[in-house]
Design an enzyme around this catalytic site. Structure first.
Site, PDB file in Angstrom:
ATOM      1  N   GLU A  93       0.851  -1.261  -0.052  1.00  0.00           N
ATOM      2  CA  GLU A  93      -0.128  -0.063  -0.013  1.00  0.00           C
ATOM      3  C   GLU A  93       0.949   1.095  -0.113  1.00  0.00           C
ATOM      4  O   GLU A  93       2.008   1.390   0.657  1.00  0.00           O
ATOM      5  CB  GLU A  93      -0.863   0.032   1.303  1.00  0.00           C
ATOM      6  N   CYS A 106       3.360   8.469   0.981  1.00  0.00           N
ATOM      7  CA  CYS A 106       3.758   7.630   1.756  1.00  0.00           C
ATOM      8  C   CYS A 106       3.881   6.332   0.952  1.00  0.00           C
ATOM      9  O   CYS A 106       2.922   5.560   0.726  1.00  0.00           O
ATOM     10  CB  CYS A 106       2.814   7.491   3.085  1.00  0.00           C
ATOM     11  N   CYS A 113       7.242  -7.110   6.598  1.00  0.00           N
ATOM     12  CA  CYS A 113       8.404  -6.343   7.348  1.00  0.00           C
ATOM     13  C   CYS A 113       8.805  -7.470   8.682  1.00  0.00           C
ATOM     14  O   CYS A 113       8.201  -8.111   9.228  1.00  0.00           O
ATOM     15  CB  CYS A 113       8.084  -5.076   8.355  1.00  0.00           C
ATOM     16  N   CYS A 117       8.103  -5.269  15.305  1.00  0.00           N
ATOM     17  CA  CYS A 117       7.377  -4.306  16.325  1.00  0.00           C
ATOM     18  C   CYS A 117       6.145  -4.718  16.650  1.00  0.00           C
ATOM     19  O   CYS A 117       5.315  -4.887  15.814  1.00  0.00           O
ATOM     20  CB  CYS A 117       7.610  -2.860  15.592  1.00  0.00           C
ATOM     21  N   CYS A 120       2.657  -2.596  15.082  1.00  0.00           N
ATOM     22  CA  CYS A 120       2.607  -2.420  13.790  1.00  0.00           C
ATOM     23  C   CYS A 120       1.833  -3.585  13.232  1.00  0.00           C
ATOM     24  O   CYS A 120       2.382  -4.738  13.095  1.00  0.00           O
ATOM     25  CB  CYS A 120       3.966  -2.181  13.107  1.00  0.00           C
ATOM     26  N   CYS A 333      -0.588   5.821  10.674  1.00  0.00           N
ATOM     27  CA  CYS A 333       0.567   5.268  11.022  1.00  0.00           C
ATOM     28  C   CYS A 333       0.313   4.005  11.627  1.00  0.00           C
ATOM     29  O   CYS A 333      -0.420   3.730  12.781  1.00  0.00           O
ATOM     30  CB  CYS A 333       1.161   6.244  11.985  1.00  0.00           C
TER      31      CYS A 333
END
Length: 350
Positions: A93, A106, A113, A117, A120, A333
């Site tokens: 995205e 962005c 990933c 974390c 996220c 975010c």
């Protein structure tokens, strides 16, 4: 499957190799650059200052490579989330954020990933692969608002410094005179502090830097961000102190706020102590719940965030509260997760 090689994402040097391979003079590479990054050609046949035989030979192996988004979702605040073909069976995205005269995109650098974390959504789905420079640049060039963009932030899916070569090549294309010719001041790269890749980025580019910190306490940061064990934030900040952030380049520190977790006056004091003497701005970010875990922490309330901001400012650390955009379409975010390539999207197909 299309076996043609995309030209989008290639540097001047790479296009010089393509020109030589196709029997074209060396200067033809700059002509191709103009068509790709300035004139925004969508087909090799449009490159009319190349000879017809050269275009025909080029088209046998190469294609421009612009790939339209698979779908889009539009937020009530005007933010638009675009879904693109990714890798490893997962789409990625990119988020377009209009704000007055400013238009920010962005972009993602990975499908998933591997930083792990806990807060996220991207990391929760694991790592499926690195995006190519073509896939990164396609996010910039394929959206309808491409020509009106004022800023690029590498804050989408993935850790940019975990795919450093492709990100550095994209930055070269964005800033080179033969590319988009942007000032590096229009580009921000966000990172959890992956070393030594951060040093490479700092030394070889002039882009702005954003560091995800989220807790000034070593033990707590290690719980929510496993990277703390490999690259402690104190050592990351020591490295950043070696660079000048007082003039052209800007350093931001990202700090997500959770109710009764990292939002007390004690944390403000610890954060100010950690950042003392470093030229930076702290962005306080509202936590956006995934809705998947009933036990996950909640976002700090507005009053607490405003107190935290004001306390940091009193302690000599410039701090602001970032405006949350696109939460209603899961574009804010920490909410980007892409979709399996074979899953139908409820978003508007393009």
């Amino acid at each position: 499957m299309n076996s043609l090689i995309p030209l989008i994402g290639m540097t001047l040097g790479q296009l010089q190799q393509v020109a030589a391979e196709c029997g074209m003079p060396r200067f033809a590479a700059k002509q191709m650059c103009r068509w790709l990054y300035e004139k925004r050609a969508t087909d090799i046949s449009q490159m009319t200052d190349l000879s017809k035989p050269a275009r025909e030979k080029l088209a046998k192996r190469y294609t421009i490579g612009i790939e339209a988004p698979l779908s889009q979702a539009v937020s009530a605040d005007g933010t638009i989330k675009y879904l693109f073909r990714g890798c490893g069976g997962r789409a990625v995205e990119a988020v377009y954020i209009p704000d007055g005269e400013r238009a920010t995109l962005c972009v993602s650098s990975q499908a998933g990933c591997r930083m792990g974390c806990t807060f996220c959504m991207t990391g929760r789905y694991g790592y499926q692969g690195d995006l190519t420079t073509h896939q990164i640049m396609n996010q910039v060039l394929a959206i309808p608002q491409s020509l009106s963009l004022t800023n690029i932030v590498f804050m989408g899916m993935g850790e940019p410094l975990d795919n450093l070569d492709a990100v550095m090549q994209a930055i070269e294309i964005l800033t080179a005179p033969w590319g988009l010719a942007w000032s590096p001041k229009r580009i921000t790269v966000s990172s959890i502090g992956k070393m030594p890749q951060l040093q490479t980025l700092l030394s070889q580019t002039k882009v702005h830097i954003a560091i995800s910190l989220h807790s000034p306490l070593t033990s707590q940061r290690a719980e929510i961000m496993p990277v703390e064990r490999a690259f402690p934030i104190k050592k990351v900040l020591e490295t950043l102190r070696q660079y000048d952030f007082s003039h052209q380049r800007r350093l931001s520190v990202e700090y997500i706020m959770w109710k009764d977790v990292n939002d007390s006056p004690r944390f403000a004091q610890s954060l100010a102590r950690l950042l003392d003497g470093l030229e930076c701005r702290v962005n306080l970010i509202r936590y956006h719940s995934s809705g998947l875990d009933t036990g996950e922490p909640q976002c700090s309330d507005t009053e607490t965030m405003e107190y935290f901001r004001d306390r940091l400012n009193q302690l000599g650390i410039t701090a602001t509260i970032r405006t949350s955009r696109g939460e209603d379409i899961a574009a804010a975010c920490g909410m980007l997760a892409g979709k399996p390539d074979n899953t139908d999207s409820k978003e508007q197909n393009i």
